[in-house]
Design a protein around this motif. Structure first.
Motif, mmCIF file in Angstrom:
data_model
loop_
_atom_site.group_PDB
_atom_site.id
_atom_site.type_symbol
_atom_site.label_atom_id
_atom_site.label_comp_id
_atom_site.label_asym_id
_atom_site.label_seq_id
_atom_site.Cartn_x
_atom_site.Cartn_y
_atom_site.Cartn_z
ATOM 1 N N MET A 167 0.857 -1.184 0.000
ATOM 2 C CA MET A 167 0.000 0.000 0.000
ATOM 3 C C MET A 167 0.894 1.235 0.000
ATOM 4 S SD MET A 167 -1.342 0.003 3.958
ATOM 5 C CE MET A 167 -1.917 1.705 3.934
ATOM 6 N N PRO A 168 0.352 2.384 -0.424
ATOM 7 C CA PRO A 168 1.141 3.614 -0.345
ATOM 8 C C PRO A 168 1.607 3.868 1.080
ATOM 9 C CG PRO A 168 -0.796 3.967 -1.690
ATOM 10 C CD PRO A 168 -0.956 2.611 -1.058
ATOM 11 N N LYS A 169 2.690 4.576 1.201
ATOM 12 C CA LYS A 169 3.303 4.811 2.505
ATOM 13 C C LYS A 169 2.284 5.328 3.501
ATOM 14 C CE LYS A 169 7.370 6.906 4.647
ATOM 15 N NZ LYS A 169 8.539 7.787 4.444
ATOM 16 N N ASP A 170 2.309 4.738 4.675
ATOM 17 C CA ASP A 170 1.300 5.019 5.689
ATOM 18 C C ASP A 170 1.986 5.411 6.984
ATOM 19 O OD1 ASP A 170 -0.786 3.848 7.907
ATOM 20 O OD2 ASP A 170 -1.815 4.453 6.084
ATOM 21 N N ARG A 171 1.254 6.127 7.824
ATOM 22 C CA ARG A 171 1.820 6.551 9.108
ATOM 23 C C ARG A 171 1.435 5.616 10.237
ATOM 24 N NH1 ARG A 171 0.806 13.124 8.605
ATOM 25 N NH2 ARG A 171 1.650 13.311 6.520
ATOM 26 N N TRP A 172 0.996 4.429 9.882
ATOM 27 C CA TRP A 172 0.546 3.457 10.879
ATOM 28 C C TRP A 172 1.634 2.414 11.098
ATOM 29 C CZ3 TRP A 172 -4.260 2.716 13.445
ATOM 30 C CH2 TRP A 172 -4.407 1.484 14.095
ATOM 31 N N ASP A 173 2.230 2.421 12.248
ATOM 32 C CA ASP A 173 3.180 1.392 12.671
ATOM 33 C C ASP A 173 2.402 0.456 13.590
ATOM 34 O OD1 ASP A 173 5.044 -0.143 14.142
ATOM 35 O OD2 ASP A 173 6.595 1.371 13.871
ATOM 36 N N HIS A 174 2.053 -0.724 13.083
ATOM 37 C CA HIS A 174 1.139 -1.609 13.805
ATOM 38 C C HIS A 174 1.645 -1.951 15.199
ATOM 39 C CE1 HIS A 174 -0.831 -5.457 14.882
ATOM 40 N NE2 HIS A 174 -1.884 -4.866 14.355
ATOM 41 N N ALA A 175 2.891 -2.378 15.296
ATOM 42 C CA ALA A 175 3.434 -2.783 16.604
ATOM 43 C C ALA A 175 3.444 -1.609 17.574
ATOM 44 C CB ALA A 175 4.844 -3.334 16.427
ATOM 45 N N ALA A 176 3.839 -0.451 17.061
ATOM 46 C CA ALA A 176 3.908 0.725 17.929
ATOM 47 C C ALA A 176 2.520 1.158 18.387
ATOM 48 C CB ALA A 176 4.598 1.876 17.194
ATOM 49 N N MET A 177 1.527 1.089 17.473
ATOM 50 C CA MET A 177 0.178 1.507 17.831
ATOM 51 C C MET A 177 -0.441 0.563 18.856
ATOM 52 S SD MET A 177 -0.386 4.374 16.446
ATOM 53 C CE MET A 177 -2.094 4.513 16.927
ATOM 54 N N VAL A 178 -0.264 -0.737 18.672
ATOM 55 C CA VAL A 178 -0.814 -1.702 19.628
ATOM 56 C C VAL A 178 -0.203 -1.467 21.011
ATOM 57 C CG1 VAL A 178 -0.925 -4.138 20.244
ATOM 58 C CG2 VAL A 178 -1.363 -3.429 17.885
ATOM 59 N N LYS A 179 1.115 -1.206 21.043
ATOM 60 C CA LYS A 179 1.792 -0.935 22.315
ATOM 61 C C LYS A 179 1.233 0.346 22.949
ATOM 62 C CE LYS A 179 6.480 -0.610 24.250
ATOM 63 N NZ LYS A 179 6.407 0.713 24.912
ATOM 64 N N THR A 180 1.007 1.347 22.104
ATOM 65 C CA THR A 180 0.452 2.610 22.596
ATOM 66 C C THR A 180 -0.933 2.396 23.191
ATOM 67 O OG1 THR A 180 1.682 3.883 20.950
ATOM 68 C CG2 THR A 180 -0.230 4.948 21.939
ATOM 69 N N PHE A 181 -1.778 1.641 22.483
ATOM 70 C CA PHE A 181 -3.129 1.372 22.977
ATOM 71 C C PHE A 181 -3.078 0.656 24.329
ATOM 72 C CE2 PHE A 181 -4.649 1.017 18.288
ATOM 73 C CZ PHE A 181 -4.661 2.398 18.183
ATOM 74 N N ALA A 182 -2.156 -0.311 24.428
ATOM 75 C CA ALA A 182 -2.065 -1.113 25.652
ATOM 76 C C ALA A 182 -1.629 -0.266 26.855
ATOM 77 C CB ALA A 182 -1.084 -2.256 25.444
ATOM 78 N N GLU A 183 -0.838 0.772 26.591
ATOM 79 C CA GLU A 183 -0.294 1.584 27.675
ATOM 80 C C GLU A 183 -1.173 2.779 28.039
ATOM 81 O OE1 GLU A 183 3.548 2.575 26.201
ATOM 82 O OE2 GLU A 183 4.434 0.610 26.676
ATOM 83 N N LEU A 184 -2.239 2.998 27.265
ATOM 84 C CA LEU A 184 -3.106 4.145 27.537
ATOM 85 C C LEU A 184 -3.910 3.934 28.820
ATOM 86 C CD1 LEU A 184 -4.660 5.048 24.061
ATOM 87 C CD2 LEU A 184 -3.058 6.430 25.376
ATOM 88 N N PRO A 185 -4.117 4.996 29.588
ATOM 89 C CA PRO A 185 -5.037 4.893 30.744
ATOM 90 C C PRO A 185 -6.428 4.501 30.248
ATOM 91 C CG PRO A 185 -3.750 6.928 30.817
ATOM 92 C CD PRO A 185 -3.487 6.313 29.478
ATOM 93 N N LYS A 186 -7.174 3.819 31.079
ATOM 94 C CA LYS A 186 -8.472 3.285 30.669
ATOM 95 C C LYS A 186 -9.484 4.370 30.314
ATOM 96 C CE LYS A 186 -8.140 -1.140 33.076
ATOM 97 N NZ LYS A 186 -8.776 -2.056 34.066
ATOM 98 N N ASP A 187 -9.265 5.574 30.812
ATOM 99 C CA ASP A 187 -10.226 6.633 30.517
ATOM 100 C C ASP A 187 -9.870 7.418 29.245
ATOM 101 O OD1 ASP A 187 -7.945 7.717 31.610
ATOM 102 O OD2 ASP A 187 -8.988 9.303 32.703
ATOM 103 N N ILE A 188 -8.837 6.973 28.522
ATOM 104 C CA ILE A 188 -8.433 7.626 27.270
ATOM 105 C C ILE A 188 -8.875 6.774 26.087
ATOM 106 C CG2 ILE A 188 -6.511 8.465 25.882
ATOM 107 C CD1 ILE A 188 -6.955 10.111 28.362
ATOM 108 N N ASN A 189 -9.572 7.383 25.166
ATOM 109 C CA ASN A 189 -10.018 6.689 23.957
ATOM 110 C C ASN A 189 -8.832 6.475 23.021
ATOM 111 O OD1 ASN A 189 -11.138 5.899 21.502
ATOM 112 N ND2 ASN A 189 -12.918 7.234 21.707
#
Length: 353
Positions: free
Chosen positions: A152-174
């Motif tokens: 796909m064309p170059k994307d700003r989505w780093d899957h591993a980094a995003m999953v890690k970010t989601f996992a580390e977010l406080p529960k009250d943050i969307n």
């Protein structure tokens, strides 16, 4: 002496006749132009019943050719269905046998069992341009390769980094609040951060010319270069369109006012089994639109999807015109298909995983 001369003349005549016959046989072989789209849903062709979309060149293929309306993707061994689909196309094998070739091609093995090599062995000049996404090296499959593209064309989505970010977010943050530009959009009518016609966003605009136009320009140039050659041609023209990020020139977006776009009859705000199939923020192509889905966001994604398809259709028309100028149109097969379909709003889904 006369006898030897007659024999020699006979041999020469036979040689010339054989060469002429060989030349004729080569010219008698049909040319093949294989047009391959990415993420193209089954109901996005006007002539097949979608009155909202503009596809004049694909309509011409439908009305002058044969349409297979019950062809299905066999599945995949991973989430990215396109990888398996393309391996099946290139090998001619069903999904699990194609996976074996997929693994062999990584080691440069069994390359003779690829579509390009089969056609070359049959006397064709073979050409590939655009998206590949197969483990076999293109240069070992085709005679000519131009502007090979990634999945796909170059994307700003780093899957591993995003999953890690989601996992580390406080529960009250969307999790949606930390997504890269181009995702979780549009939130509402005032959300204009992403503009699919803006070249500064990169993606299909990377390099200065829209990728669909690059595939077309390269194909037209190759047809001009080879028009006087004896060999028939096999061209594998693989477009990234209409895969996201769905970017098209503004004139194509303007063809699709939102008030003229319908939601799918099976549209939903949320897919009821979303959690059960792990269809959450980390599933990249589902994260393109906000959760829960809104009618406005869904229509915007359909608008951009249709615009990219109509832009693609224009490129197909220019390729077809050049085919008619440089090849025998009565002895040329033009095939259009895609690696798989896309939900694009159906059942509350956006992607294909």
């Amino acid at each position: 002496m006369k006898k030897r001369l007659l024999i020699l003349l006979g041999v020469i005549s036979c040689f010339i006749a054989c060469k002429e016959q060989e030349k004729t046989q080569k010219k008698d072989k049909p040319n093949f132009i294989f047009l391959f789209a990415d993420d193209y849903t089954y109901d996005a062709i006007n002539a097949l019943g979608n009155a909202e979309i503009k596809t004049p060149n694909l309509d011409r293929l439908v009305t002058t050719g044969t349409t297979f309306t019950n062809a299905y993707n066999m599945g995949a061994w991973n989430g990215a269905v396109c990888v398996a689909s393309r391996s099946m196309i290139i090998s001619g094998l069903s999904v699990w046998d194609a996976q074996k070739k997929y693994e062999a091609w990584k080691k440069d093995q069994d390359l003779e069992h690829t579509w390009g090599q089969y056609m070359k062995a049959a006397g064709y000049e073979t050409y590939m341009g655009g998206k590949w996404h197969v483990t076999a090296k293109t240069q070992k499959v085709f005679d000519y390769v131009k502007n090979e593209r990634p999945g796909m064309p170059k994307d700003r989505w780093d899957h591993a980094a995003m999953v890690k970010t989601f996992a580390e977010l406080p529960k009250d943050i969307n999790p949606a609040t930390v997504m890269p530009l181009g995702y979780n959009r549009p939130k509402d009518e005032k959300d204009t951060l992403w503009n699919p016609a803006d070249p500064t966003h990169g993606g299909y605009w990377e390099g200065g010319t829209h990728w669909s136009e690059v595939v077309k320009n390269d194909a037209v140039a190759f047809l001009d270069e080879t028009k006087d050659r004896e060999k028939p041609v096999f061209m594998y023209l693989a477009f990234n369109a209409p895969h996201d990020p769905r970017q098209a020139p503004q004139e194509f977006l303007d063809m699709y006012p939102l008030e003229q776009i319908s939601l799918p009859k099976n549209w939903q705000e949320v897919y009821p089994d979303r959690v059960g199939i792990d269809n959450d923020y980390q599933l990249r192509d589902e994260a393109l639109a906000p959760f829960p889905r809104t009618a406005y966001a869904t229509k915007k994604h359909i608008q951009e999807y249709y615009a990219l398809i109509t832009h693609l259709d224009q490129q197909l028309g220019e390729i077809w015109k050049k085919v008619e100028e440089t090849l025998d149109p009565k002895n040329t097969y033009i095939v259009f298909t895609a690696d798989h379909g896309l939900a694009i709003g159906k059942h509350g889904l956006i992607g294909k995983q």
